[in-house]
Motif scaffolding. Structure first.
Motif, short mmCIF file in Angstrom:
data_model
loop_
_atom_site.label_atom_id
_atom_site.label_comp_id
_atom_site.label_asym_id
_atom_site.label_seq_id
_atom_site.Cartn_x
_atom_site.Cartn_y
_atom_site.Cartn_z
N LYS A 178 0.74 -1.28 -0.07
CA LYS A 178 0.10 0.01 -0.09
C LYS A 178 1.00 1.31 -0.11
N ALA A 179 2.11 1.29 0.64
CA ALA A 179 2.85 2.14 0.44
C ALA A 179 4.63 1.96 0.64
N VAL A 180 5.20 2.69 0.21
CA VAL A 180 6.79 2.45 0.09
C VAL A 180 7.28 3.46 0.54
N ILE A 181 8.47 3.24 1.56
CA ILE A 181 9.41 4.14 2.14
C ILE A 181 10.93 3.97 1.42
N TYR A 210 13.95 9.46 -13.58
CA TYR A 210 13.44 7.97 -14.04
C TYR A 210 13.07 6.99 -12.83
N ILE A 211 13.84 6.90 -11.93
CA ILE A 211 13.56 6.33 -10.49
C ILE A 211 12.13 6.71 -10.04
N LEU A 212 11.80 7.92 -10.17
CA LEU A 212 10.30 8.36 -9.64
C LEU A 212 9.25 7.64 -10.62
N ASN A 213 9.54 7.87 -11.73
CA ASN A 213 8.78 7.59 -12.83
C ASN A 213 8.35 5.84 -12.92
N TYR A 216 1.36 4.08 -8.61
CA TYR A 216 1.56 5.03 -7.25
C TYR A 216 1.84 6.29 -7.50
N ILE A 217 1.29 7.01 -6.51
CA ILE A 217 1.45 8.71 -6.18
C ILE A 217 2.98 8.72 -5.44
N ALA A 241 5.71 6.63 -1.51
CA ALA A 241 4.77 6.35 -2.37
C ALA A 241 3.31 5.75 -1.73
N PHE A 242 2.43 5.74 -2.47
CA PHE A 242 1.22 5.59 -2.03
C PHE A 242 0.55 4.61 -3.33
N ARG A 243 -0.17 3.47 -3.31
CA ARG A 243 -0.94 3.10 -4.21
C ARG A 243 -2.08 4.02 -4.50
N ALA A 244 -2.33 4.32 -5.89
CA ALA A 244 -3.16 5.52 -6.07
C ALA A 244 -4.43 5.24 -5.91
#
Length: 438
Positions: A124-127, A145-148, A185-186, A210-213
């Motif tokens: 659900k989330a990434v840190i 690119y990592i963010l994308n 993910y957002i 990041a959170f699942r959209a």
């Protein structure tokens, strides 16, 4: 720290990659996430994780450690329930200012393994925490690119494609907004200084959350705000300030020297006025005296004999003197009345004095170097990283310092994992502890 002392209430599950000595893992666990899998490659760090239980009140419970190369981890074999949070700091040497700057061409670049974990675990989330070197102009395109790729982790890169080619595909999909929310993910990246959150260390890092959209999390409501400031620290050190109330043991001549070297503050500046509303930065002296869960537990004084003979001081594990500290241009020691310098792993040679400490006693002999300073003990360094004193790291001194330098400060990790937990709770994505139930 208070958040580690309070009764822990389980709120969800987590998977921890690149765990090192366990700084981020301790923080995420203390926030209430039960670890399903913890992975680490380095032998000594695995020994440290094996020797230190997540919760001192339940010493029989150990980390669910899966040691070895993360590229060989079979998540389906080890993780049999849903993952709420995936956390980890991929090895930073490829992007570190102290490294050889190969970045995406470096075989130690483990961001692709973070993306694989996201695809297979669908957390659900990434840190994710890493060095600010990622923001250097030379690496900025790859960081974008990592963010994308974190935004669209299920769009896998063709084995024959370059990262630039894959990034073009990702950018087109993002621009068209055609990928369904459950498959993207957002993502938000934040440049932070650990000192601004109560860590007694200047440590500039990038934190990616990041959170699942499809969860509809409004992260902007929960982004941690600074709690401590340099301006408040300076004010607290003026004559009669609260800093000296806490450190009444400091000799008058030392106190006068510190006060005389304090920079001026523009009290008319609105930004300074706002920063003065925050708590003071914590200093190296604060850490040694004891803060948070170590408050009232000062580390005993390290004598010249302890340094000369490499003796353990006060029966405290890892509080061992070490001879031979040196000071020269580019290799200057930490001062007691400032946050410590960034603790580094020292993989690429001798760090810039980060493991050396200037002392109040200018005549102190450190045997093999000069006088008036000495090496910090591993325990002092662990306190700078806000590790609980109960955590005893494995290996010789150099390996212990390496683990600390590679770690996430526990307090910084707790700030962000706590904020992520609150954000997930706000949309009903986590179970609430009983004390919070309606």
């Amino acid at each position: 720290m208070p958040e580690l002392r309070e009764e822990r209430q389980e709120v969800g599950t987590c998977v921890e990659l690149f765990a090192g000595g366990g700084g981020l893992a301790l923080a995420v666990h203390a926030t209430g996430f039960r670890p399903l899998l913890v992975n680490e490659y380095a032998k000594r760090a695995c020994e440290s994780l094996g020797a230190n239980p997540p919760d001192p009140d339940e010493p029989e419970k150990r980390w669910p450690l899966v040691p070895g190369d993360v590229r060989e981890v079979d998540y389906a074999e080890h993780v049999t329930e849903g993952v709420d949070v995936l956390a980890g700091g991929p090895p930073c040497q490829p992007f570190s200012l102290g490294g050889v700057h190969k970045g995406m061409e470096d075989e130690r670049n483990m961001f692709p393994e973070m993306f694989r974990a996201i695809r297979e675990l669908r957390p659900k989330a990434v840190i994710c925490e890493n060095v600010v070197g990622l923001l250097r102009p030379s690496f900025k395109p790859y960081f974008d690119y990592i963010l994308n790729e974190m935004r669209l982790p299920f769009v896998e890169r063709d084995k024959e494609a370059t990262w630039e080619d894959h990034n073009e595909i990702l950018e087109k999909l993002l621009a068209n907004d055609t990928v369904e929310p459950s498959m993207r993910y957002i993502v938000k990246e934040m440049k932070v200084n650990a000192a601004d959150y109560g860590v007694p260390q200047i440590r500039n890092r990038v934190v990616i959350v990041a959170f699942r959209a499809d969860l509809g999390v409004n992260w902007s409501r929960f982004i941690p705000k600074d709690t401590h400031s340099e301006e408040s620290m300076i004010r607290s050190m003026r004559e009669g300030g609260e800093y000296w109330d806490r450190h009444s043991e400091v000799a008058d001549d030392v106190k006068k020297r510190v006060i005389a070297n304090l920079p001026d503050l523009d009290y008319e500046d609105p930004e300074v006025q706002e920063r003065l509303k925050l708590k003071p930065w914590r200093t190296l002296r604060d850490a040694i005296t004891g803060i948070d869960e170590n408050e009232g537990k000062p580390l005993p004084y390290v004598t010249e004999e302890a340094v000369r003979e490499k003796l353990e001081v006060g029966g405290i594990p890892d509080h061992i003197g070490w001879p031979g500290a040196r000071m020269y241009t580019g290799h200057t020691p930490n001062v007691l009345d400032r946050p410590a310098k960034t603790v580094k792993a020292g993989v690429h040679g001798v760090p810039g004095g980060e493991s050396v400490m200037q002392l109040d006693n200018v005549n102190f002999t450190n045997f093999g170097g000069g006088s008036g300073y000495r090496y910090m003990t591993v325990r002092e360094t662990a306190r700078v990283m806000t590790f609980p004193d109960r955590v005893v790291l494995a290996g010789p001194r150099g390996e212990k310092m390496r683990q600390l330098g590679n770690a996430v400060p526990v307090k910084l990790g707790a700030v962000f994992s706590g904020a992520v937990a609150d954000a997930l709770k706000s949309v009903g994505a986590l179970k609430r502890p009983e004390k919070e139930s309606d």
